[in-house]
Motif scaffolding. Structure first.
Motif, PDB file in Angstrom:
ATOM      1  N   GLY A  28     -29.591   4.703 -14.209  1.00 36.18           N
ATOM      2  CA  GLY A  28     -28.912   5.962 -14.488  1.00 36.18           C
ATOM      3  C   GLY A  28     -27.476   6.086 -14.050  1.00 36.18           C
ATOM      4  O   GLY A  28     -26.631   6.588 -14.794  1.00 36.18           O
ATOM      5  N   ALA A  29     -27.156   5.636 -12.835  1.00 36.56           N
ATOM      6  CA  ALA A  29     -25.798   5.833 -12.314  1.00 36.56           C
ATOM      7  C   ALA A  29     -24.892   4.633 -12.531  1.00 36.56           C
ATOM      8  O   ALA A  29     -23.703   4.697 -12.214  1.00 36.56           O
ATOM      9  CB  ALA A  29     -25.865   6.153 -10.821  1.00 36.56           C
ATOM     10  N   GLY A  30     -25.430   3.545 -13.068  1.00 36.65           N
ATOM     11  CA  GLY A  30     -24.663   2.308 -13.095  1.00 36.65           C
ATOM     12  C   GLY A  30     -24.114   1.911 -14.448  1.00 36.65           C
ATOM     13  O   GLY A  30     -24.188   2.660 -15.429  1.00 36.65           O
TER      14      GLY A  30
ATOM     15  N   LEU B 193     -26.523  19.180  -3.975  1.00 33.30           N
ATOM     16  CA  LEU B 193     -27.288  18.778  -5.157  1.00 33.30           C
ATOM     17  C   LEU B 193     -28.668  18.261  -4.758  1.00 33.30           C
ATOM     18  O   LEU B 193     -28.838  17.638  -3.721  1.00 33.30           O
ATOM     19  CB  LEU B 193     -26.536  17.693  -5.925  1.00 33.30           C
ATOM     20  N   ASP B 194     -29.645  18.533  -5.616  1.00 33.02           N
ATOM     21  CA  ASP B 194     -30.992  18.014  -5.430  1.00 33.02           C
ATOM     22  C   ASP B 194     -31.002  16.541  -5.822  1.00 33.02           C
ATOM     23  O   ASP B 194     -30.662  16.185  -6.960  1.00 33.02           O
ATOM     24  CB  ASP B 194     -31.960  18.811  -6.310  1.00 33.02           C
ATOM     25  N   LEU B 195     -31.384  15.663  -4.905  1.00 36.07           N
ATOM     26  CA  LEU B 195     -31.359  14.227  -5.168  1.00 36.07           C
ATOM     27  C   LEU B 195     -32.220  13.843  -6.378  1.00 36.07           C
ATOM     28  O   LEU B 195     -31.942  12.863  -7.067  1.00 36.07           O
ATOM     29  CB  LEU B 195     -31.839  13.449  -3.949  1.00 36.07           C
ATOM     30  N   ASP B 196     -33.280  14.615  -6.635  1.00 33.75           N
ATOM     31  CA  ASP B 196     -34.217  14.272  -7.697  1.00 33.75           C
ATOM     32  C   ASP B 196     -33.898  14.950  -9.026  1.00 33.75           C
ATOM     33  O   ASP B 196     -34.615  14.749 -10.007  1.00 33.75           O
ATOM     34  CB  ASP B 196     -35.639  14.629  -7.258  1.00 33.75           C
ATOM     35  N   ASP B 197     -32.832  15.719  -9.074  1.00 30.76           N
ATOM     36  CA  ASP B 197     -32.405  16.357 -10.320  1.00 30.76           C
ATOM     37  C   ASP B 197     -31.693  15.311 -11.184  1.00 30.76           C
ATOM     38  O   ASP B 197     -30.781  14.631 -10.718  1.00 30.76           O
ATOM     39  CB  ASP B 197     -31.455  17.510  -9.985  1.00 30.76           C
ATOM     40  N   PRO B 198     -32.089  15.148 -12.470  1.00 27.53           N
ATOM     41  CA  PRO B 198     -31.398  14.193 -13.343  1.00 27.53           C
ATOM     42  C   PRO B 198     -29.889  14.399 -13.403  1.00 27.53           C
ATOM     43  O   PRO B 198     -29.135  13.439 -13.575  1.00 27.53           O
ATOM     44  CB  PRO B 198     -32.040  14.441 -14.712  1.00 27.53           C
ATOM     45  N   ALA B 199     -29.437  15.640 -13.223  1.00 34.17           N
ATOM     46  CA  ALA B 199     -27.999  15.909 -13.243  1.00 34.17           C
ATOM     47  C   ALA B 199     -27.290  15.219 -12.089  1.00 34.17           C
ATOM     48  O   ALA B 199     -26.116  14.856 -12.191  1.00 34.17           O
ATOM     49  CB  ALA B 199     -27.750  17.423 -13.194  1.00 34.17           C
ATOM     50  N   THR B 200     -28.002  15.023 -10.971  1.00 36.78           N
ATOM     51  CA  THR B 200     -27.410  14.344  -9.828  1.00 36.78           C
ATOM     52  C   THR B 200     -27.151  12.875 -10.161  1.00 36.78           C
ATOM     53  O   THR B 200     -26.131  12.304  -9.749  1.00 36.78           O
ATOM     54  CB  THR B 200     -28.339  14.452  -8.608  1.00 36.78           C
ATOM     55  N   THR B 201     -28.056  12.262 -10.898  1.00 37.47           N
ATOM     56  CA  THR B 201     -27.847  10.872 -11.321  1.00 37.47           C
ATOM     57  C   THR B 201     -26.600  10.755 -12.179  1.00 37.47           C
ATOM     58  O   THR B 201     -25.797   9.829 -12.020  1.00 37.47           O
ATOM     59  CB  THR B 201     -29.077  10.355 -12.087  1.00 37.47           C
ATOM     60  N   GLN B 202     -26.408  11.698 -13.090  1.00 34.44           N
ATOM     61  CA  GLN B 202     -25.215  11.698 -13.934  1.00 34.44           C
ATOM     62  C   GLN B 202     -23.957  11.893 -13.087  1.00 34.44           C
ATOM     63  O   GLN B 202     -22.923  11.260 -13.318  1.00 34.44           O
ATOM     64  CB  GLN B 202     -25.308  12.790 -14.985  1.00 34.44           C
ATOM     65  N   ARG B 203     -24.040  12.756 -12.075  1.00 33.68           N
ATOM     66  CA  ARG B 203     -22.904  13.000 -11.191  1.00 33.68           C
ATOM     67  C   ARG B 203     -22.580  11.733 -10.395  1.00 33.68           C
ATOM     68  O   ARG B 203     -21.411  11.396 -10.193  1.00 33.68           O
ATOM     69  CB  ARG B 203     -23.231  14.146 -10.238  1.00 33.68           C
ATOM     70  N   ARG B 204     -23.596  11.027  -9.969  1.00 36.58           N
ATOM     71  CA  ARG B 204     -23.375   9.782  -9.224  1.00 36.58           C
ATOM     72  C   ARG B 204     -22.687   8.739 -10.098  1.00 36.58           C
ATOM     73  O   ARG B 204     -21.852   7.979  -9.616  1.00 36.58           O
ATOM     74  CB  ARG B 204     -24.713   9.245  -8.707  1.00 36.58           C
ATOM     75  N   ARG B 205     -23.042   8.692 -11.356  1.00 38.58           N
ATOM     76  CA  ARG B 205     -22.379   7.770 -12.279  1.00 38.58           C
ATOM     77  C   ARG B 205     -20.884   8.074 -12.352  1.00 38.58           C
ATOM     78  O   ARG B 205     -20.044   7.168 -12.324  1.00 38.58           O
ATOM     79  CB  ARG B 205     -23.027   7.878 -13.659  1.00 38.58           C
ATOM     80  N   ALA B 206     -20.542   9.357 -12.407  1.00 44.96           N
ATOM     81  CA  ALA B 206     -19.133   9.760 -12.449  1.00 44.96           C
ATOM     82  C   ALA B 206     -18.412   9.357 -11.165  1.00 44.96           C
ATOM     83  O   ALA B 206     -17.262   8.903 -11.196  1.00 44.96           O
ATOM     84  CB  ALA B 206     -19.026  11.265 -12.681  1.00 44.96           C
ATOM     85  N   ILE B 207     -19.093   9.504 -10.025  1.00 47.38           N
ATOM     86  CA  ILE B 207     -18.488   9.161  -8.735  1.00 47.38           C
ATOM     87  C   ILE B 207     -18.194   7.670  -8.659  1.00 47.38           C
ATOM     88  O   ILE B 207     -17.116   7.248  -8.222  1.00 47.38           O
ATOM     89  CB  ILE B 207     -19.406   9.596  -7.578  1.00 47.38           C
ATOM     90  N   ILE B 208     -19.151   6.834  -9.092  1.00 44.60           N
ATOM     91  CA  ILE B 208     -18.938   5.386  -9.068  1.00 44.60           C
ATOM     92  C   ILE B 208     -17.721   5.009  -9.901  1.00 44.60           C
ATOM     93  O   ILE B 208     -16.913   4.157  -9.502  1.00 44.60           O
ATOM     94  CB  ILE B 208     -20.198   4.650  -9.566  1.00 44.60           C
TER      95      ILE B 208
END
Length: 252
Positions: free
Chosen positions: A54-56, A5-20
Motif C-alpha cells: 500500500g505505501a510503497g 490517524l488510525d493506523l488501521d484506516d486505509p487512508a493512513t496507508t495512502q498518507r504514508r505513501r505520500a510521506i515516503i
C-alpha cells in the motif's frame, strides 16, 4: 502528517505513501531496500507477489509485480491475506515484502502458504526489523510497535492489520528459533539474514517523525554503515531475509 490517524484506516496507508515520496532521505532508504529485494529474486518464469504494497513503490523496480494489501488501496492489484493466499500450488516465483512479516498474526500459517504457492527454487525475500543490542533499545523505547524478542510464540493476537504486531518475530523465527524453522519447514532453506541500517532509518524519522538529517547527508551515513559491516550483529535495526524453496523434497 500522521498525527491522530488510525493506523488501521486505509487512508493512513495512502498518507504514508505520500510521506515516503515527499521525504527524500526516506525514499532513498526505500529505493535501497527495493534494490536489495529485486536483486535477490530468482530469475525465470513465474509471478512475483508483494504483500503489504500500500505505501510503497516496489513495482517500479519489479515489472509485472502483483501488488497486494489487506485493504483496498489505489496502487494495489489484489486484496488478500498472507495467511490464505489465493494462488495455485507452485505458481509463484517469489513472495516479497518490506516491514510486513512481523504484522502477520501467524508466521507459521504464512510460511505454510508460501511453501504451497512457491515453485521449486522460488523464494521469500523480505526486509524486516531485526534484533541486536542496539535495536532492542531503539525499538523498545522509541518505536510505537510492540517488540518482544523473548516471546515464545510465533503468533500474536490483535484486531488491527497494522497496529497489531511483534517487531521481533522475523528474528525469532529465522535466528533464535532457526532449528525449529528448519524442522517444521524442511522444504525451505534459509539463504541469508543480512543485518542492515543501524542509523539511517532512525535519523530520517521514518514515516511518523520529522527527520534529523537532510537528504544530502545520505551518502555519508551509508558509507558509515557499510564500514560497520563486521559489527552488524550488534547494531543492525533491519535485516534482509532470503528463504529459498528447495528444488527437491527433504525427507522428515
Amino acid at each position: 502528517m500522521t498525527r491522530g490517524l488510525d493506523l488501521d484506516d486505509p487512508a493512513t496507508t495512502q498518507r504514508r505513501r505520500a510521506i515516503i515520496n515527499q521525504k527524500r532521505f526516506l525514499k532513498l532508504i526505500y529505493e535501497e531496500w527495493y534494490t536489495l529485494i529485486a536483486d535477490r529474486i530468482p530469475a525465470g518464469p513465474g509471478a512475483v507477489l508483494e504483500l503489504g504494497s500500500g505505501a510503497g513503490f516496489l513495482r517500479e523496480k519489479i515489472p509485472g509485480l502483483i501488488t497486494s494489501e489487506l485493504v483496498s488501496c489505489s496502487n494495489c492489484l489484489a486484496v488478500l491475506d498472507g495467511q490464505v493466499l489465493p494462488f495455485r500450488d507452485g505458481s509463484l516465483r517469489a513472495i516479497v515484502m518490506t516491514n510486513v512479516l512481523h504484522h502477520i498474526p501467524s508466521t507459521s500459517a504464512f510460511i505454510r502458504e508460501a511453501a504451497r504457492c512457491l515453485m521449486p527454487g522460488g523464494a521469500i525475500v523480505a526486509i524486516e526489523p531485526w534484533v541486536s543490542n542496539w535495536s532492542r533499545m531503539v525499538y523498545r523505547n522509541l518505536h510505537h510497535e510492540f517488540f518482544d524478542p523473548e516471546k515464545a510464540s510465533w503468533e500474536f493476537s490483535g484486531k488491527g492489520p497494522l497496529s497489531a504486531s511483534n517487531g521481533a518475530l522475523p528474528w525469532i523465527v529465522f535466528q533464535r528459533d532457526r532449528e525449529r524453522f528448519e524442522a517444521d519447514f524442511p522444504e525451505f532453506r534459509l539463504r541469508a539474514t543480512e543485518g542492515l541500517m543501524p542509523f539511517r532509518y532512525l535519523i530520517c524519522g521514518g514515516i511518523s517523525m520529522r527527520g534529523f538529517m537532510p537528504a544530502f547527508t545520505f551518502p555519508f551515513w551509508r558509507s558509515l554503515e557499510r564500514s560497520m559491516q563486521r559489527w552488524m550483529p550488534r547494531w543492525a535495526m533491519f535485516a534482509l531475509i532470503v528463504v529459498e524453496r528447495r528444488h527437491h523434497a527433504v525427507p522428515y
